[in-house]
Write an enzyme that holds these catalytic residues in place. Structure first.
Site, mmCIF file in Angstrom:
data_model
loop_
_atom_site.group_PDB
_atom_site.id
_atom_site.type_symbol
_atom_site.label_atom_id
_atom_site.label_comp_id
_atom_site.label_asym_id
_atom_site.label_seq_id
_atom_site.Cartn_x
_atom_site.Cartn_y
_atom_site.Cartn_z
ATOM 1 N NE ARG A 244 -59.596 9.204 8.485
ATOM 2 C CZ ARG A 244 -60.930 9.312 8.538
ATOM 3 N NH1 ARG A 244 -61.621 8.585 9.394
ATOM 4 N NH2 ARG A 244 -61.579 10.134 7.730
ATOM 5 C CD GLU A 273 -60.617 2.275 7.071
ATOM 6 O OE1 GLU A 273 -61.401 2.759 6.226
ATOM 7 O OE2 GLU A 273 -60.572 2.654 8.242
ATOM 8 C CG HIS A 291 -64.418 3.953 8.007
ATOM 9 N ND1 HIS A 291 -63.205 4.396 7.517
ATOM 10 C CD2 HIS A 291 -65.005 5.051 8.539
ATOM 11 C CE1 HIS A 291 -63.079 5.694 7.738
ATOM 12 N NE2 HIS A 291 -64.164 6.107 8.358
HETATM 13 P P1 NAP Z 1 -62.450 18.126 15.419
HETATM 14 O O1 NAP Z 1 -63.683 18.774 15.948
HETATM 15 O O2 NAP Z 1 -61.536 18.916 14.542
HETATM 16 O O3 NAP Z 1 -61.639 17.513 16.664
HETATM 17 C C1 NAP Z 1 -60.325 17.072 16.574
HETATM 18 C C2 NAP Z 1 -59.669 17.121 17.932
HETATM 19 O O4 NAP Z 1 -58.350 16.596 17.811
HETATM 20 C C3 NAP Z 1 -59.521 18.511 18.521
HETATM 21 O O5 NAP Z 1 -59.713 18.420 19.914
HETATM 22 C C4 NAP Z 1 -58.074 18.864 18.217
HETATM 23 O O6 NAP Z 1 -57.493 19.738 19.141
HETATM 24 C C5 NAP Z 1 -57.417 17.519 18.350
HETATM 25 N N1 NAP Z 1 -56.153 17.465 17.588
HETATM 26 C C6 NAP Z 1 -55.974 17.805 16.295
HETATM 27 N N2 NAP Z 1 -54.704 17.578 15.927
HETATM 28 C C7 NAP Z 1 -54.078 17.093 17.023
HETATM 29 C C8 NAP Z 1 -52.750 16.692 17.280
HETATM 30 N N3 NAP Z 1 -51.818 16.742 16.326
HETATM 31 N N4 NAP Z 1 -52.441 16.267 18.522
HETATM 32 C C9 NAP Z 1 -53.389 16.232 19.482
HETATM 33 N N5 NAP Z 1 -54.675 16.600 19.290
HETATM 34 C C10 NAP Z 1 -55.001 17.028 18.074
HETATM 35 O O7 NAP Z 1 -62.825 16.837 14.549
HETATM 36 P P2 NAP Z 1 -64.085 15.870 14.690
HETATM 37 O O8 NAP Z 1 -65.192 16.352 13.819
HETATM 38 O O9 NAP Z 1 -64.340 15.616 16.132
HETATM 39 O O10 NAP Z 1 -63.481 14.559 13.986
HETATM 40 C C11 NAP Z 1 -62.336 13.901 14.546
HETATM 41 C C12 NAP Z 1 -61.836 12.826 13.610
HETATM 42 O O11 NAP Z 1 -62.742 11.729 13.622
HETATM 43 C C13 NAP Z 1 -61.774 13.219 12.128
HETATM 44 O O12 NAP Z 1 -60.574 13.902 11.825
HETATM 45 C C14 NAP Z 1 -61.874 11.892 11.416
HETATM 46 O O13 NAP Z 1 -60.596 11.383 11.111
HETATM 47 C C15 NAP Z 1 -62.577 10.991 12.426
HETATM 48 N N6 NAP Z 1 -63.917 10.579 11.953
HETATM 49 C C16 NAP Z 1 -64.158 9.239 11.799
HETATM 50 C C17 NAP Z 1 -65.415 8.845 11.379
HETATM 51 C C18 NAP Z 1 -65.730 7.389 11.201
HETATM 52 O O14 NAP Z 1 -66.497 7.055 10.303
HETATM 53 N N7 NAP Z 1 -65.211 6.502 12.020
HETATM 54 C C19 NAP Z 1 -66.428 9.786 11.114
HETATM 55 C C20 NAP Z 1 -66.131 11.110 11.297
HETATM 56 C C21 NAP Z 1 -64.864 11.513 11.713
HETATM 57 P P3 NAP Z 1 -57.392 21.323 18.907
HETATM 58 O O15 NAP Z 1 -58.737 21.830 19.289
HETATM 59 O O16 NAP Z 1 -56.306 21.759 19.782
HETATM 60 O O17 NAP Z 1 -57.077 21.527 17.430
#
Ligand code: NAP
Length: 325
Positions: A244, A273, A291
Protein backbone atom coordinates in the site's frame (compact mmCIF):
# COMPACT_ATOMS: atom_id res chain seq x y z
CA UNK A 1 -34.64 -14.18 -9.15
CA UNK A 2 -34.36 -12.60 -5.72
CA UNK A 3 -35.80 -14.96 -3.14
CA UNK A 4 -33.77 -13.44 -0.32
CA UNK A 5 -35.12 -9.88 -0.66
CA UNK A 6 -31.56 -8.63 -0.11
CA UNK A 7 -30.61 -5.38 -1.83
CA UNK A 8 -26.95 -5.31 -2.86
CA UNK A 9 -24.80 -2.50 -4.20
CA UNK A 10 -21.62 -3.26 -6.17
CA UNK A 11 -19.63 -0.01 -6.21
CA UNK A 12 -17.46 -0.63 -9.33
CA UNK A 13 -17.72 -2.83 -12.44
CA UNK A 14 -16.84 -6.48 -11.77
CA UNK A 15 -15.95 -9.14 -14.36
CA UNK A 16 -19.15 -10.10 -16.22
CA UNK A 17 -19.48 -13.61 -14.75
CA UNK A 18 -19.29 -12.29 -11.19
CA UNK A 19 -21.88 -9.56 -11.85
CA UNK A 20 -24.16 -12.13 -13.51
CA UNK A 21 -23.87 -14.42 -10.49
CA UNK A 22 -25.09 -11.69 -8.13
CA UNK A 23 -27.77 -10.41 -10.55
CA UNK A 24 -29.28 -13.91 -10.82
CA UNK A 25 -29.60 -14.28 -7.05
CA UNK A 26 -30.16 -10.86 -5.55
CA UNK A 27 -31.70 -7.44 -6.14
CA UNK A 28 -28.28 -6.15 -7.17
CA UNK A 29 -27.39 -2.65 -8.36
CA UNK A 30 -24.21 -2.23 -10.42
CA UNK A 31 -22.27 0.94 -11.01
CA UNK A 32 -22.46 0.67 -14.80
CA UNK A 33 -20.59 3.98 -15.30
CA UNK A 34 -17.70 2.63 -13.19
CA UNK A 35 -17.05 6.11 -11.81
CA UNK A 36 -16.11 6.01 -8.07
CA UNK A 37 -19.08 6.94 -5.86
CA UNK A 38 -18.89 10.25 -3.98
CA UNK A 39 -18.77 10.09 -0.17
CA UNK A 40 -22.40 11.28 -0.02
CA UNK A 41 -23.55 8.46 -2.32
CA UNK A 42 -21.62 5.87 -0.28
CA UNK A 43 -23.23 7.20 2.90
CA UNK A 44 -26.71 7.08 1.32
CA UNK A 45 -26.02 3.48 0.29
CA UNK A 46 -25.83 2.51 3.98
CA UNK A 47 -29.55 3.42 4.24
CA UNK A 48 -30.59 1.83 0.94
CA UNK A 49 -28.79 -1.52 0.75
CA UNK A 50 -28.43 -4.61 2.98
CA UNK A 51 -25.01 -5.42 1.52
CA UNK A 52 -22.42 -3.16 -0.09
CA UNK A 53 -19.58 -4.68 -2.14
CA UNK A 54 -16.91 -1.96 -2.07
CA UNK A 55 -13.31 -2.01 -3.21
CA UNK A 56 -10.04 -0.15 -2.67
CA UNK A 57 -11.20 3.01 -4.49
CA UNK A 58 -14.03 3.55 -1.95
CA UNK A 59 -13.11 5.40 1.23
CA UNK A 60 -15.48 3.93 3.81
CA UNK A 61 -14.70 6.13 6.81
CA UNK A 62 -16.56 6.75 10.07
CA UNK A 63 -18.58 9.59 8.52
CA UNK A 64 -19.83 7.29 5.74
CA UNK A 65 -20.65 4.46 8.16
CA UNK A 66 -22.37 6.71 10.74
CA UNK A 67 -23.35 5.86 14.32
CA UNK A 68 -27.03 5.04 14.22
CA UNK A 69 -28.06 1.54 13.11
CA UNK A 70 -28.62 1.69 9.35
CA UNK A 71 -29.69 -0.81 6.73
CA UNK A 72 -26.28 -2.13 5.65
CA UNK A 73 -25.12 -5.14 7.67
CA UNK A 74 -22.29 -6.45 5.45
CA UNK A 75 -19.42 -4.93 3.48
CA UNK A 76 -18.24 -7.73 1.18
CA UNK A 77 -15.00 -6.12 0.03
CA UNK A 78 -13.56 -6.97 -3.41
CA UNK A 79 -9.87 -7.26 -2.47
CA UNK A 80 -7.70 -8.58 0.35
CA UNK A 81 -6.53 -5.18 1.68
CA UNK A 82 -9.10 -3.33 3.77
CA UNK A 83 -7.28 -0.23 5.01
CA UNK A 84 -9.80 1.89 3.05
CA UNK A 85 -12.49 0.74 5.49
CA UNK A 86 -12.69 2.04 9.07
CA UNK A 87 -12.93 -1.38 10.70
CA UNK A 88 -13.45 -0.02 14.23
CA UNK A 89 -16.36 2.16 13.07
CA UNK A 90 -17.87 -0.90 11.34
CA UNK A 91 -17.54 -2.96 14.49
CA UNK A 92 -19.16 -0.18 16.54
CA UNK A 93 -22.03 0.12 14.06
CA UNK A 94 -22.53 -3.67 13.88
CA UNK A 95 -21.48 -3.89 10.23
CA UNK A 96 -19.66 -7.09 9.24
CA UNK A 97 -16.70 -6.90 6.85
CA UNK A 98 -15.23 -9.63 4.63
CA UNK A 99 -12.34 -9.66 2.12
CA UNK A 100 -10.99 -11.97 -0.62
CA UNK A 101 -7.72 -13.50 0.66
CA UNK A 102 -5.66 -16.09 -1.19
CA UNK A 103 -7.20 -15.86 -4.68
CA UNK A 104 -5.00 -12.87 -5.62
CA UNK A 105 -1.78 -14.12 -4.06
CA UNK A 106 -0.17 -15.57 -7.21
CA UNK A 107 -1.12 -12.63 -9.45
CA UNK A 108 0.29 -10.11 -6.97
CA UNK A 109 3.49 -12.10 -6.41
CA UNK A 110 3.89 -12.25 -10.22
CA UNK A 111 3.58 -8.46 -10.31
CA UNK A 112 6.19 -8.03 -7.56
CA UNK A 113 8.54 -10.10 -9.75
CA UNK A 114 7.55 -8.02 -12.80
CA UNK A 115 8.53 -4.85 -10.95
CA UNK A 116 11.79 -6.36 -9.70
CA UNK A 117 12.77 -7.43 -13.20
CA UNK A 118 11.67 -4.17 -14.80
CA UNK A 119 13.57 -2.08 -12.23
CA UNK A 120 16.69 -4.27 -12.26
CA UNK A 121 16.80 -4.58 -16.09
CA UNK A 122 15.73 -0.98 -16.84
CA UNK A 123 12.80 -2.24 -18.92
CA UNK A 124 10.74 0.95 -18.56
CA UNK A 125 13.65 3.09 -19.71
CA UNK A 126 14.22 0.80 -22.69
CA UNK A 127 10.57 0.85 -23.71
CA UNK A 128 10.41 4.64 -23.49
CA UNK A 129 13.54 4.88 -25.62
CA UNK A 130 12.12 2.60 -28.34
CA UNK A 131 8.74 4.38 -28.45
CA UNK A 132 10.48 7.78 -28.62
CA UNK A 133 12.44 6.59 -31.68
CA UNK A 134 15.72 7.16 -29.81
CA UNK A 135 17.15 3.64 -29.94
CA UNK A 136 20.35 3.66 -31.98
CA UNK A 137 20.96 -0.11 -31.96
CA UNK A 138 22.73 -2.80 -29.91
CA UNK A 139 25.94 -1.84 -28.16
CA UNK A 140 27.90 -3.47 -25.33
CA UNK A 141 27.25 -0.72 -22.78
CA UNK A 142 23.64 0.10 -23.63
CA UNK A 143 21.16 0.29 -20.68
CA UNK A 144 23.06 -2.15 -18.50
CA UNK A 145 21.04 -3.22 -15.49
CA UNK A 146 21.66 -5.75 -12.74
CA UNK A 147 20.64 -9.37 -12.65
CA UNK A 148 18.45 -10.81 -9.93
CA UNK A 149 20.06 -14.25 -9.97
CA UNK A 150 22.03 -14.87 -6.81
CA UNK A 151 21.02 -11.59 -5.16
CA UNK A 152 19.44 -11.26 -1.71
CA UNK A 153 15.72 -10.46 -1.46
CA UNK A 154 14.51 -8.87 1.79
CA UNK A 155 10.76 -9.20 2.34
CA UNK A 156 8.99 -6.91 4.80
CA UNK A 157 5.91 -8.72 6.06
CA UNK A 158 5.87 -12.45 5.35
CA UNK A 159 2.25 -13.38 4.70
CA UNK A 160 0.67 -15.01 1.67
CA UNK A 161 1.95 -12.67 -1.07
CA UNK A 162 5.44 -12.31 0.41
CA UNK A 163 5.80 -16.10 0.65
CA UNK A 164 4.58 -16.58 -2.96
CA UNK A 165 7.08 -13.91 -4.07
CA UNK A 166 9.83 -15.68 -2.11
CA UNK A 167 9.03 -18.98 -3.87
CA UNK A 168 9.34 -17.36 -7.29
CA UNK A 169 12.52 -15.48 -6.35
CA UNK A 170 14.25 -18.43 -4.66
CA UNK A 171 13.25 -21.35 -6.89
CA UNK A 172 13.06 -19.34 -10.13
CA UNK A 173 15.94 -16.89 -9.74
CA UNK A 174 18.16 -18.48 -7.11
CA UNK A 175 17.75 -15.49 -4.79
CA UNK A 176 18.61 -15.72 -1.12
CA UNK A 177 15.54 -14.95 1.03
CA UNK A 178 15.53 -12.83 4.20
CA UNK A 179 12.36 -11.65 5.89
CA UNK A 180 11.26 -9.26 8.62
CA UNK A 181 7.88 -10.00 10.15
CA UNK A 182 6.01 -9.88 13.45
CA UNK A 183 5.58 -13.64 13.47
CA UNK A 184 7.90 -16.43 12.36
CA UNK A 185 6.93 -18.56 9.36
CA UNK A 186 6.53 -22.33 9.80
CA UNK A 187 9.91 -24.10 9.92
CA UNK A 188 9.21 -26.31 6.88
CA UNK A 189 8.42 -23.22 4.80
CA UNK A 190 11.64 -21.55 5.96
CA UNK A 191 13.54 -24.72 5.04
CA UNK A 192 11.91 -25.00 1.62
CA UNK A 193 12.89 -21.42 0.79
CA UNK A 194 16.11 -21.47 2.76
CA UNK A 195 14.63 -18.27 4.27
CA UNK A 196 16.04 -16.50 7.32
CA UNK A 197 13.99 -14.32 9.64
CA UNK A 198 15.87 -11.14 10.57
CA UNK A 199 14.95 -9.59 13.91
CA UNK A 200 15.78 -5.98 13.06
CA UNK A 201 14.36 -4.03 10.13
CA UNK A 202 17.59 -2.04 9.85
CA UNK A 203 19.65 -5.23 9.60
CA UNK A 204 17.37 -6.58 6.85
CA UNK A 205 17.65 -3.31 4.90
CA UNK A 206 21.46 -3.39 5.21
CA UNK A 207 21.72 -6.97 4.02
CA UNK A 208 19.34 -6.99 1.01
CA UNK A 209 19.89 -6.17 -2.66
CA UNK A 210 16.15 -6.01 -3.34
CA UNK A 211 13.56 -5.03 -0.71
CA UNK A 212 9.90 -5.87 -1.29
CA UNK A 213 7.07 -4.54 0.90
CA UNK A 214 4.17 -6.86 1.82
CA UNK A 215 2.56 -5.52 5.01
CA UNK A 216 -1.03 -4.24 5.01
CA UNK A 217 -1.69 -0.49 4.89
CA UNK A 218 -3.13 1.45 7.83
CA UNK A 219 -1.99 3.46 10.84
CA UNK A 220 0.32 0.74 12.17
CA UNK A 221 2.41 0.61 9.00
CA UNK A 222 2.13 4.27 7.92
CA UNK A 223 5.55 5.48 6.63
CA UNK A 224 7.17 2.26 7.91
CA UNK A 225 9.81 2.90 5.23
CA UNK A 226 10.94 6.53 5.55
CA UNK A 227 14.17 8.47 5.15
CA UNK A 228 16.08 6.64 7.96
CA UNK A 229 15.08 3.22 6.59
CA UNK A 230 16.00 4.17 3.02
CA UNK A 231 19.35 5.44 4.34
CA UNK A 232 19.95 1.92 5.73
CA UNK A 233 19.61 0.38 2.26
CA UNK A 234 22.63 -0.47 0.10
CA UNK A 235 23.42 2.19 -2.55
CA UNK A 236 22.89 -0.41 -5.27
CA UNK A 237 19.57 -1.68 -3.92
CA UNK A 238 16.09 -1.76 -5.42
CA UNK A 239 12.86 -1.08 -3.51
CA UNK A 240 9.56 -2.68 -4.60
CA UNK A 241 6.12 -1.79 -3.27
CA UNK A 242 3.01 -3.80 -4.15
CA UNK A 243 1.52 -3.43 -0.64
CA UNK A 244 0.00 0.00 0.00
CA UNK A 245 1.23 3.53 -0.77
CA UNK A 246 1.02 4.69 2.84
CA UNK A 247 3.70 2.20 3.91
CA UNK A 248 6.35 4.25 2.09
CA UNK A 249 7.44 7.91 2.42
CA UNK A 250 7.47 8.95 -1.24
CA UNK A 251 9.27 12.27 -0.66
CA UNK A 252 12.14 10.32 0.91
CA UNK A 253 12.03 7.78 -1.92
CA UNK A 254 12.10 10.45 -4.66
CA UNK A 255 15.06 12.16 -2.98
CA UNK A 256 16.96 8.87 -2.68
CA UNK A 257 16.29 7.91 -6.31
CA UNK A 258 17.32 11.35 -7.52
CA UNK A 259 20.57 11.46 -5.54
CA UNK A 260 21.46 7.85 -6.35
CA UNK A 261 21.28 6.83 -2.67
CA UNK A 262 19.51 3.71 -3.97
CA UNK A 263 19.59 2.30 -7.49
CA UNK A 264 15.92 1.98 -8.46
CA UNK A 265 12.35 1.37 -7.35
CA UNK A 266 9.23 -0.33 -8.66
CA UNK A 267 5.84 0.86 -7.44
CA UNK A 268 2.31 -0.44 -7.99
CA UNK A 269 0.51 1.48 -5.22
CA UNK A 270 0.41 5.12 -4.06
CA UNK A 271 -0.94 7.03 -1.05
CA UNK A 272 -3.66 8.98 -2.91
CA UNK A 273 -4.43 6.98 -6.02
CA UNK A 274 -4.64 7.79 -8.88
CA UNK A 275 -2.34 10.71 -7.99
CA UNK A 276 1.37 9.90 -8.45
CA UNK A 277 3.49 11.49 -5.69
CA UNK A 278 5.56 14.47 -6.79
CA UNK A 279 9.07 14.03 -8.09
CA UNK A 280 8.69 10.49 -9.47
CA UNK A 281 7.37 10.70 -13.04
CA UNK A 282 10.44 12.63 -14.20
CA UNK A 283 12.87 9.99 -12.90
CA UNK A 284 14.14 7.21 -15.17
CA UNK A 285 15.03 4.84 -12.31
CA UNK A 286 11.52 4.21 -11.05
CA UNK A 287 8.93 1.88 -12.59
CA UNK A 288 5.38 3.17 -12.05
CA UNK A 289 2.45 0.80 -12.54
CA UNK A 290 -1.25 1.67 -12.02
CA UNK A 291 -2.19 -0.73 -9.17
CA UNK A 292 -2.15 -3.86 -11.33
CA UNK A 293 -1.29 -6.43 -8.62
CA UNK A 294 -4.40 -8.60 -8.96
CA UNK A 295 -5.29 -7.53 -12.50
CA UNK A 296 -5.60 -10.84 -14.37
CA UNK A 297 -8.92 -12.08 -15.77
CA UNK A 298 -8.59 -15.29 -13.77
CA UNK A 299 -7.88 -13.50 -10.50
CA UNK A 300 -10.50 -10.76 -10.82
CA UNK A 301 -13.16 -13.40 -11.56
CA UNK A 302 -12.03 -15.42 -8.56
CA UNK A 303 -12.16 -12.29 -6.39
CA UNK A 304 -15.76 -11.67 -7.51
CA UNK A 305 -16.67 -15.27 -6.73
CA UNK A 306 -15.00 -15.04 -3.35
CA UNK A 307 -16.84 -11.82 -2.44
CA UNK A 308 -20.09 -13.40 -3.68
CA UNK A 309 -19.47 -16.47 -1.50
CA UNK A 310 -19.42 -14.18 1.51
CA UNK A 311 -22.69 -12.56 0.37
CA UNK A 312 -24.22 -16.04 -0.08
CA UNK A 313 -23.18 -17.06 3.43
CA UNK A 314 -24.66 -13.84 4.82
CA UNK A 315 -27.91 -14.46 2.92
CA UNK A 316 -28.07 -18.01 4.29
CA UNK A 317 -27.34 -16.86 7.86
CA UNK A 318 -24.18 -19.03 7.78
CA UNK A 319 -20.71 -18.13 9.15
CA UNK A 320 -18.91 -15.79 6.74
CA UNK A 321 -15.85 -17.53 5.20
CA UNK A 322 -13.63 -14.42 5.18
CA UNK A 323 -14.94 -12.40 8.09
CA UNK A 324 -12.68 -9.61 9.41
CA UNK A 325 -15.18 -8.17 11.94
P1 NAP B 1 -1.27 -11.38 4.74
O1 NAP B 1 -1.16 -12.81 4.33
O2 NAP B 1 -2.23 -11.01 5.82
O3 NAP B 1 0.21 -10.86 5.10
C1 NAP B 1 0.45 -9.66 5.76
C2 NAP B 1 1.79 -9.72 6.46
O4 NAP B 1 2.03 -8.46 7.06
C3 NAP B 1 1.89 -10.75 7.57
O5 NAP B 1 3.19 -11.29 7.55
C4 NAP B 1 1.68 -9.93 8.82
O6 NAP B 1 2.32 -10.44 9.96
C5 NAP B 1 2.35 -8.64 8.44
N1 NAP B 1 1.83 -7.51 9.23
C6 NAP B 1 0.53 -7.18 9.41
N2 NAP B 1 0.44 -6.06 10.15
C7 NAP B 1 1.71 -5.69 10.44
C8 NAP B 1 2.26 -4.63 11.18
N3 NAP B 1 1.48 -3.72 11.78
N4 NAP B 1 3.60 -4.56 11.30
C9 NAP B 1 4.38 -5.49 10.70
N5 NAP B 1 3.90 -6.52 9.97
C10 NAP B 1 2.58 -6.61 9.85
O7 NAP B 1 -1.69 -10.48 3.49
P2 NAP B 1 -1.41 -10.71 1.94
O8 NAP B 1 -2.53 -11.47 1.33
O9 NAP B 1 -0.01 -11.20 1.78
O10 NAP B 1 -1.54 -9.20 1.42
C11 NAP B 1 -0.64 -8.19 1.90
C12 NAP B 1 -1.08 -6.82 1.44
O11 NAP B 1 -0.82 -6.69 0.04
C13 NAP B 1 -2.58 -6.54 1.54
O12 NAP B 1 -2.93 -6.10 2.84
C14 NAP B 1 -2.81 -5.48 0.50
O13 NAP B 1 -2.75 -4.19 1.06
C15 NAP B 1 -1.66 -5.69 -0.48
N6 NAP B 1 -2.14 -6.14 -1.81
C16 NAP B 1 -1.87 -5.35 -2.89
C17 NAP B 1 -2.29 -5.78 -4.14
C18 NAP B 1 -2.01 -4.95 -5.36
O14 NAP B 1 -2.84 -4.93 -6.27
N7 NAP B 1 -0.88 -4.29 -5.45
C19 NAP B 1 -3.00 -6.99 -4.30
C20 NAP B 1 -3.23 -7.74 -3.18
C21 NAP B 1 -2.81 -7.31 -1.92
P3 NAP B 1 1.58 -11.35 11.05
O15 NAP B 1 1.59 -12.71 10.45
O16 NAP B 1 2.40 -11.22 12.26
O17 NAP B 1 0.18 -10.78 11.22
Amino acid sequence: MNETGLRILVTRRWPAAAERYLAERYDATFNTDDVPLAQQALSQAFDDYDVICPTVSDKIDAAVIGDAPRRTRLLANFGVGFDHIDIQACEKAGVMVTNTPGVLTDATADLAMTLMLMAARRAGEGEREVRAGKWTGWRPTHLMGRQLSGKTLGLIGFGRIAQATAKRAHHGFGMEILYYSRSAAPKDLERNLDAKRIASLEELLHASDVISLHVPGGVETQNMIGAPEIASMKPDSILINTARGGVLDHDALAAALKSGAIRAAGLDVYPEEPKIPEGLTELENVVLLPHLGSATEETREAMGQRAAANVDAFAAGAPLPDRIV
